[in-house]
Design a protein around this motif. Structure first.
Motif, short mmCIF file in Angstrom:
data_model
loop_
_atom_site.label_atom_id
_atom_site.label_comp_id
_atom_site.label_asym_id
_atom_site.label_seq_id
_atom_site.Cartn_x
_atom_site.Cartn_y
_atom_site.Cartn_z
N ALA A 1 13.11 14.12 -1.70
CA ALA A 1 13.49 12.70 -1.59
C ALA A 1 15.00 12.54 -1.80
O ALA A 1 15.66 11.75 -1.11
N THR A 2 15.57 13.29 -2.75
CA THR A 2 17.02 13.21 -3.00
C THR A 2 17.78 13.76 -1.80
O THR A 2 18.79 13.19 -1.37
N PHE A 3 17.29 14.88 -1.27
CA PHE A 3 17.91 15.47 -0.06
C PHE A 3 17.90 14.44 1.07
O PHE A 3 18.93 14.16 1.68
N ASP A 4 16.71 13.88 1.33
CA ASP A 4 16.57 12.94 2.46
C ASP A 4 17.43 11.69 2.27
O ASP A 4 18.01 11.18 3.24
N ALA A 5 17.52 11.19 1.04
CA ALA A 5 18.31 9.97 0.80
C ALA A 5 19.78 10.21 1.11
O ALA A 5 20.46 9.35 1.70
N HIS A 6 20.30 11.38 0.72
CA HIS A 6 21.71 11.69 1.02
C HIS A 6 21.94 11.75 2.52
O HIS A 6 22.93 11.21 3.03
N ILE A 7 21.04 12.43 3.22
CA ILE A 7 21.20 12.53 4.68
C ILE A 7 21.13 11.14 5.31
O ILE A 7 21.95 10.78 6.17
N ALA A 8 20.16 10.33 4.88
CA ALA A 8 19.94 9.03 5.51
C ALA A 8 21.12 8.08 5.27
O ALA A 8 21.59 7.43 6.21
N ILE A 9 21.58 7.99 4.03
CA ILE A 9 22.60 6.99 3.69
C ILE A 9 24.01 7.49 4.02
O ILE A 9 24.82 6.75 4.57
N ASN A 10 24.28 8.75 3.69
CA ASN A 10 25.67 9.25 3.84
C ASN A 10 25.98 9.71 5.26
O ASN A 10 27.15 9.76 5.64
N LEU A 11 24.95 10.10 6.03
CA LEU A 11 25.21 10.71 7.33
C LEU A 11 24.55 9.95 8.49
O LEU A 11 25.21 9.64 9.48
N ARG A 12 23.24 9.66 8.36
CA ARG A 12 22.57 8.99 9.49
C ARG A 12 23.06 7.55 9.67
O ARG A 12 23.27 7.11 10.83
N ALA A 13 23.26 6.82 8.58
CA ALA A 13 23.70 5.42 8.72
C ALA A 13 25.05 5.32 9.42
O ALA A 13 25.19 4.54 10.38
N PRO A 14 26.07 6.10 9.02
CA PRO A 14 27.33 6.06 9.79
C PRO A 14 27.12 6.43 11.25
O PRO A 14 27.72 5.82 12.15
#
Ligand SMILES: NC(=O)c1ccc[n+]([C@@H]2O[C@H](COP(=O)([O-])OP(=O)(O)OC[C@H]3O[C@@H](n4cnc5c(N)ncnc54)[C@H](OP(=O)(O)O)[C@@H]3O)[C@@H](O)[C@H]2O)c1
Length: 245
Positions: free
Chosen positions: A102-115
């Motif tokens: 969940a921590t891994f996915d949250a970083h990818i989603a917020i820091n990388l996918r959203a931009p």
């Protein structure tokens, strides 16, 4: 303060706190209309009040960046923007053995996918108008990861890589894409890190932590006409860390 960014609209993600809010104020002081993004309504209202006190206009557009549907809806609501600051980010430090999915996915989603989704949605309008500036907020952890900053640093390294890709893709149509790599800065998000974070200031050549408005100045420069030939670059706002290898 020069109003060299008047007649422009900027979407700043994570503008309800820290570096994002300071950047909103720095751009507002230069005449930019601000779209304040975040989730927290009270913090947003406080940011709007501070922007309006500078004589600029602003509105709040909430969205949870961990949800791609909310990111796309945010882009639809914001419409045409001249400046996009991909600032919102999370940083939960843990060694690899202690990092759950969940921590891994949250970083990818917020820091990388959203931009990524915001650039996909908003850069085409900029290219049609032949003008735009996108600034991605990175970290020293992209180039020099520390213990516990594995997945966080990986998302920021990915963001710096995408910065160069987007600079090449959108540059021919007048859109500049750059990053600002940030050093340890006093914000709401780092307030809970205590002594360990305070001592991080001693690891930089300036021997102190940054204040958010010092980072905002670098971001505003990258958004401004003063940086009109700067594209695909990562500006270091890290107090001289590492000054020596
Ligand atoms: N502070 C540092 O030392 C430092 C160093 C290097 C890089 N950076 C980078 O600088 C950026 C800003 O850091 P900061 O310290 O200013 O952060 P902060 O004080 O924790 O503020 C984070 C902002 O991001 C928003 N945000 C977080 N998760 C979100 C989500 N799921 N959906 C929507 N918005 C979300 C928050 O909005 P709400 O509170 O309204 O939810 C808030 O406005 C980040 O990208 C960070 O990685 C910071």
């Amino acid at each position: 303060m020069s109003k060299d960014l008047a007649q422009q609209t900027a979407l700043i993600t994570g503008a309800t706190a820290g570096i994002g809010r300071a950047t909103a104020l720095a751009l507002a002081a230069r005449g930019t209309d601000i779209i304040v993004h975040g989730r927290n309504k009270e913090r947003a209202a406080d940011t709007l009040r501070q922007i309006e006190a500078l004589g600029a206009t602003a509105r709040f557009e909430p969205a949870d960046l961990s949800d791609p549907a909310e990111v796309n809806a945010l882009a639809e609501r914001t419409g045409d923007v001249d400046i996009l600051i991909n600032n919102a980010g999370i940083f939960h430090f843990a060694r690899t053995a202690d990092t759950d999915p969940a921590t891994f996915d949250a970083h990818i989603a917020i820091n990388l996918r959203a931009p990524y989704l915001l650039v996909q949605a908003l850069a085409p309008g900029m290219t049609q108008r032949g003008y735009g500036a996108i600034i991605n907020i990175s970290s020293g952890a992209a180039a020099t990861p520390g213990h516990g900053s594995g997945i966080y640093g990986a998302t920021k390294a990915g963001l710096e890589s995408l910065t160069r890709v987007w600079a090449a893709e959108y540059g021919p149509d007048g859109v500049r894409v750059n990053a600002v790599a940030v050093g340890p800065t006093r914000t709401e998000g780092t307030a809970g890190y205590g002594d360990a974070f305070e001592s991080a200031g001693q690891n930089v050549a300036l021997k102190r932590l940054a204040n958010p408005d010092e980072i905002a100045g670098a971001v505003a420069f990258m958004a401004s006409p003063d940086a009109s030939y700067v594209n695909g670059a990562t500006l270091s706002a890290m107090g001289g860390h590492p000054a020596l290898g």
